[in-house]
Design a protein around this motif. Structure first.
Motif: not given
Length: 271
Positions: A138-145
Motif C-alpha cells: 500500500r501507499a505509506c501514510p500521508e507525509g511520506f513521499e
C-alpha cells in the motif's frame, strides 16, 4: 524525511490466540497449554489441563499453527476450519477422542497450502520486489513521499504493517547518513538511532546493489503504553549508486524470512 517519525505498531500478540480462540496468551513453562488453564471452563479444556499427553498435543498444535497461519495461502479459510475443528474437539467424550482429533488436525494444519510469491512493480516509484501473495503493498501514510508499505498477518493477527520502503535520490553513503542515521567512524559504519550502544552496520553487495543493514533495539507501543526497549527494528539502505531506498520496520515483525525475501529481491526499475 526520516523514518524516525513512524508511529510504532502494536506489540506482537501471543501466537496461540487463534488456536484457543480465547484471546489468552500462553504462559508458564515451555509446554504450557495454548489457553489459560486457570480460566478453563470447557470440559475438554479442563481435560487437556490435567492430562500431560493431551497437553503435549495441544502444545504441538500451537507450534503447527504458529508456523502455518501467517504463511497460509488462505488464512481466512484456515481460521474457519480451525473454529469448526474446535467444535469437533470439544464434542469429544473422552481423552482418546481428543488425542485422535489433535493428531488428525495437526497433520491437516502442517499440510495447508502455503502462499506463493507476487511481484510488486512500480515504475513511477522505480522499485520492484517480491512479496508473499497473502500480503498487500500500500501507499505509506500521508507525509511520506515516494514510499510504500508492506502489510500482512503478524502473529496470527491480520493486517499489520510489516515493512516500509522509501525511495531517495543519491548514493548509498549519503542516504545512509542523512536518512537512516548511519555514521562513519573508526573505520566502519554504526547506527545512531535506537537504544543502548550503537550497532555495527553490515555492508555487502548482492543482486547488483550495495547494501547497508543493521538491527537495533527500539521502542514500541501497545495498549499498555510505550516500551522503551521491547522491539527490534531493522534498518536497511540499498543503492544502485544513483538511487537509494531506505527500508525499515517498526520493532514488531519484519525480521521473518518471508519479509526479508522482499528486501533480498528488491531492484530498481526505470520509470
Amino acid at each position: 524525511m526520516r523514518f524516525m517519525t513512524l508511529t510504532p505498531i502494536l506489540l506482537r500478540l501471543a501466537l496461540p490466540l487463534a488456536v484457543s480462540l480465547a484471546g489468552l496468551a500462553a504462559t508458564g513453562p515451555a509446554r504450557a497449554q495454548s489457553f489459560d488453564c486457570e480460566a478453563a471452563f470447557e470440559r475438554v479444556e479442563v481435560m487437556i489441563c490435567t492430562d500431560d499427553a493431551l497437553g503435549a498435543l495441544d502444545y504441538e498444535m500451537n507450534e503447527a499453527w504458529s508456523d502455518t497461519i501467517d504463511m497460509a495461502a488462505d488464512p481466512a479459510a484456515l481460521m474457519r476450519s480451525q473454529r469448526a475443528w474446535l467444535r469437533t474437539r470439544n464434542a469429544c467424550p473422552d481423552s482418546a477422542c481428543v488425542a485422535a482429533a489433535y493428531r488428525a488436525r495437526i497433520r491437516v494444519v502442517r499440510a495447508s497450502p502455503r502462499a506463493g510469491w507476487s511481484v510488486y512493480r512500480n515504475p513511477a516509484l522505480g522499485l520492484t520486489f517480491e512479496y508473499l501473495a497473502n500480503r498487500e503493498v500500500r501507499a505509506c501514510p500521508e507525509g511520506f513521499e515516494r514510499c510504500v508499505s508492506l502489510h500482512g498477518r503478524l502473529g496470527g493477527q491480520p493486517d499489520r504493517p510489516l515493512m516500509m520502503f522509501q525511495r531517495f535520490d543519491g548514493p548509498l553513503e549519503a542516504v545512509a547518513q542523512s536518512e537512516a542515521g548511519f555514521e562513519a567512524r573508526d573505520g566502519g559504519w554504526f547506527t545512531t538511532y535506537g537504544r543502548f550502544e550503537p550497532q555495527a552496520v553490515a555492508r555487502s553487495r548482492s543482486q547488483g546493489l550495495e547494501r547497508m543493514q543493521a538491527v537495533i533495539t527500539c521502542g514500541i507501543s501497545d495498549e499498555n503504553g510505550f516500551h522503551a526497549a521491547a522491539g527490534e527494528c531493522y534498518w536497511g539502505v540499498l543503492s544502485d549508486g544513483r538511487r537509494s531506498v531506505v527500508i525499515t520496520t517498526e520493532g514488531v515483525g519484519g525480521l521473518d524470512a518471508a519479509t526479508r525475501h522482499s528486501v533480498d529481491t528488491l531492484q530498481f526499475v526505470q520509470p
